[in-house]
Design a protein around this motif. Sequence first.
Motif, mmCIF file in Angstrom:
data_model
loop_
_atom_site.group_PDB
_atom_site.id
_atom_site.type_symbol
_atom_site.label_atom_id
_atom_site.label_comp_id
_atom_site.label_asym_id
_atom_site.label_seq_id
_atom_site.Cartn_x
_atom_site.Cartn_y
_atom_site.Cartn_z
ATOM 1 N N SER A 65 0.837 -1.200 0.000
ATOM 2 C CA SER A 65 0.000 0.000 0.000
ATOM 3 C C SER A 65 0.873 1.251 0.000
ATOM 4 O O SER A 65 2.038 1.226 0.390
ATOM 5 C CB SER A 65 -0.921 0.007 1.226
ATOM 6 N N GLU A 82 -2.071 7.996 6.739
ATOM 7 C CA GLU A 82 -3.304 7.758 5.993
ATOM 8 C C GLU A 82 -2.987 6.985 4.731
ATOM 9 O O GLU A 82 -1.880 7.091 4.196
ATOM 10 C CB GLU A 82 -3.949 9.076 5.567
ATOM 11 N N LEU A 83 -3.957 6.233 4.251
ATOM 12 C CA LEU A 83 -3.792 5.596 2.947
ATOM 13 C C LEU A 83 -3.747 6.687 1.888
ATOM 14 O O LEU A 83 -4.565 7.613 1.908
ATOM 15 C CB LEU A 83 -4.947 4.644 2.665
ATOM 16 N N ARG A 85 -4.596 6.664 -1.156
ATOM 17 C CA ARG A 85 -5.818 6.748 -1.965
ATOM 18 C C ARG A 85 -6.871 7.614 -1.284
ATOM 19 O O ARG A 85 -7.605 8.332 -1.949
ATOM 20 C CB ARG A 85 -6.359 5.358 -2.285
ATOM 21 N N ASN A 86 -6.935 7.568 0.046
ATOM 22 C CA ASN A 86 -7.891 8.407 0.766
ATOM 23 C C ASN A 86 -7.495 9.877 0.694
ATOM 24 O O ASN A 86 -8.340 10.754 0.561
ATOM 25 C CB ASN A 86 -8.017 7.952 2.215
ATOM 26 N N VAL A 87 -6.204 10.154 0.783
ATOM 27 C CA VAL A 87 -5.706 11.522 0.669
ATOM 28 C C VAL A 87 -5.998 12.052 -0.727
ATOM 29 O O VAL A 87 -6.456 13.187 -0.886
ATOM 30 C CB VAL A 87 -4.192 11.595 0.987
ATOM 31 N N ARG A 89 -8.368 11.144 -2.759
ATOM 32 C CA ARG A 89 -9.818 11.392 -2.869
ATOM 33 C C ARG A 89 -10.207 12.700 -2.203
ATOM 34 O O ARG A 89 -11.015 13.452 -2.728
ATOM 35 C CB ARG A 89 -10.596 10.232 -2.271
ATOM 36 N N LYS A 90 -9.620 12.959 -1.035
ATOM 37 C CA LYS A 90 -9.907 14.224 -0.339
ATOM 38 C C LYS A 90 -9.471 15.426 -1.158
ATOM 39 O O LYS A 90 -10.081 16.470 -1.127
ATOM 40 C CB LYS A 90 -9.197 14.269 1.023
ATOM 41 N N THR A 95 -7.841 7.603 -8.039
ATOM 42 C CA THR A 95 -6.765 6.680 -7.686
ATOM 43 C C THR A 95 -6.660 5.566 -8.673
ATOM 44 O O THR A 95 -7.487 5.320 -9.471
ATOM 45 C CB THR A 95 -6.979 6.084 -6.281
#
Length: 95
Positions: A65, A82-83, A85-87, A89-90, A95
């Motif tokens: 990851s 944090e992952l 991919r989440n960052v 998206r924010k 991704t």
Amino acid sequence: MIIEHPLLGPRDASEFTYLGDAKLIDRPDWQSETAAQDFYEYGYLRDNPTGWHQELWFHEAGDRSWLVVTRNTVTHEIKSVELARNVARKRGRST
């Protein structure tokens, strides 16, 4: 240094590869009028901050990851993990 992986819990930093500034998530628009300059800056210009900094780390010896680690470059204290991919998206990136 211990990195608190959001899915796997505490992991030794030796399991990870440091990949640089987390700003790399924000890839320039290749269709922009300033794309050549934007990609030059994206690829070659880096900050070398003192203090808190968001960094990309890759869990190479684990689940593979990508993580964004907010770390103090002086003390190595980690504030958050944090992952990536989440960052992304924010920040409004896919991704």
